[in-house]
Design a protein around this motif. Structure first.
Motif: not given
Length: 435
Positions: A113-122, A196-199
């Motif tokens: 879950g912490l890893v997923d939180l790190g993905r938020v800014s992507k 991420d590029r699609d964002v």
């Protein structure tokens, strides 16, 4: 005079030996080819670390912090706001409250879950669940330990388990953003291209030319006014802003993405922002490949030449009206709304100055401690849904350690304590028992 010359050497190079910038990162990696600020899917999982891993993290982060302060010239002491006092005391407060809060968050969502939180800014802009919080939540608490040790209030060996908690909490977030490899901008050529590029691509596609002088002037005023307002709303520091990029673009050039946080409801003085969006995001496109761009770990952009905005080709500004507004509901600000927000921001800065001027020094120190202790962790805890629970545990009250440190750090000695903590590695005393 000798002491001044010696300190100047520590300003010029870390420990009078290691330069800043990419060359400094290369030297730190020559000394430690596998610094523990880099992450792997395996080494983020243990809760307990060995001495060499902790030393590696400490050594690199001491250089990274020095680089941030000495080589990148972040904002300094204000005549209105007691910055050094509230910074040092907030570090101490964070050291006393963050490890337990970090363990509560980890228990709620687990390592994955912490890893997923790190993905938020992507995947999102206009969010405080971003690289700055991922980078600083662990670092600021660890610095509080260093200050406490310098004041003989913290036992560096007995505090080992909290050190492990802080280091791994941050590394798990970093891994979500970057995956295997360096978790910091300083290890990635001082760049933060993590969207991420699609964002990113649809945001860039919405940018319009600033060839029209009036449109360019509207944006330049907006950029300056909202930056200063966010800075002052967050008590004279950079928690109200942050850049990512540079993002190389097809056909040449690059984009910068800049967040300004305006209506932060967490602070009682934020009523001056009533009616403003929670955050605005500027997507700036440059077609000039001769501009050299670096971005540090607190999201501050430095360019050569420094007049990079004079070379801006196109821009679009998005509003995220509330913290919970979905990315699909970002809206584009036209010139009229940018003018209106600029005017409100300019008036708001004056109102904040007047309000801060009426407060006592102790009130301003505690306000600053509140901003720092909240803003580095609150966005993460809110995202998980346990912020209120964490606050119920006494998070908002000055801890016994903070009370003990207050007389010294609020007495004018904060700068004396901060200098060796920031510049000479004193913020990272070893966890190893003295032989």
């Amino acid at each position: 005079m000798t002491e001044m010359i010696d300190f100047a050497a520590f300003v010029e190079k870390f420990m009078a030996e290691v330069p800043g910038g990419v060359a400094g990162d290369a030297e730190m990696r020559r000394r430690d080819p596998h610094p523990f600020v880099d992450t792997t899917a395996a080494d983020i999982r243990p809760d307990h670390l060995d001495d060499d891993q902790i030393d590696s993290w400490f050594d690199y982060m001491a250089w990274n912090l020095w680089e941030l302060i000495a080589s990148r010239s972040t904002e300094g002491e204000s005549g209105l706001i007691p910055r050094q006092e509230y910074e040092t005391l907030s570090f101490v407060q964070q050291w006393d409250v963050y490890p337990e809060a970090m363990r509560a968050i980890t228990a709620e969502v687990g390592v994955d879950g912490l890893v997923d939180l790190g993905r938020v800014s992507k995947r999102e802009v206009g969010t405080k669940v971003n690289h700055l919080r991922n980078y600083a939540c662990s670092l600021m608490a660890i610095l509080g330990r260093g200050v406490g040790v310098k004041l003989d209030l913290v036992d560096p060996v007995a505090s080992r388990s909290d050190v492990e908690t802080c280091i791994q909490f941050g590394r798990r977030l970093w891994h979500g953003t970057w995956g295997d490899g360096p978790g910091l901008a300083s290890g990635r050529g001082f760049t933060l291209p993590h969207l991420d590029r699609d964002v990113l691509d649809p945001l860039v596609a919405a940018a319009v030319s600033v060839e029209d002088p009036e449109h360019r002037a509207v944006f330049r005023r907006f950029n300056a006014a909202t930056e200063l307002f966010g800075f002052m709303l967050h008590y004279d520091n950079r928690l109200g802003m942050g850049d990512t990029g540079p993002y190389p673009l097809p056909g040449g050039g690059f984009a910068l993405v800049r967040d300004h946080f305006l209506h932060e409801p967490a602070y009682p003085w934020a009523d001056v922002a009533e009616g403003m969006p929670y955050a605005v995001t500027e997507v700036m496109v440059f077609r000039d490949d001769t501009i050299d761009v670096t971005i540090n770990d607190i999201g501050t952009t430095f360019t050569t030449p420094s007049t990079y905005l004079d070379r801006l080709d196109s821009v679009v500004v998005f509003a995220r009206d509330t913290m919970d507004t979905p990315m699909s509901e970002l809206r584009i600000l036209d010139d009229d709304e940018m003018r209106a927000i600029s005017a409100q921001a300019e008036k708001g800065v004056l109102a904040l100055y007047r309000m801060y001027a009426k407060k006592s020094v102790d009130e301003k120190i505690w306000d600053g401690i509140t901003v720092y202790s909240h803003d580095f962790l609150r966005p993460i805890a809110q995202r998980v849904g346990i912020w209120d629970r964490i606050r119920e545990g006494g998070f908002d009250a000055p801890t016994e350690l903070t009370k003990k440190a207050w007389p010294t750090l609020a007495s004018g000695r904060a700068g004396e304590i901060l200098a060796p903590v920031f510049m000479m590695g004193d913020g990272f005393p070893s966890v190893r028992p003295k032989s």
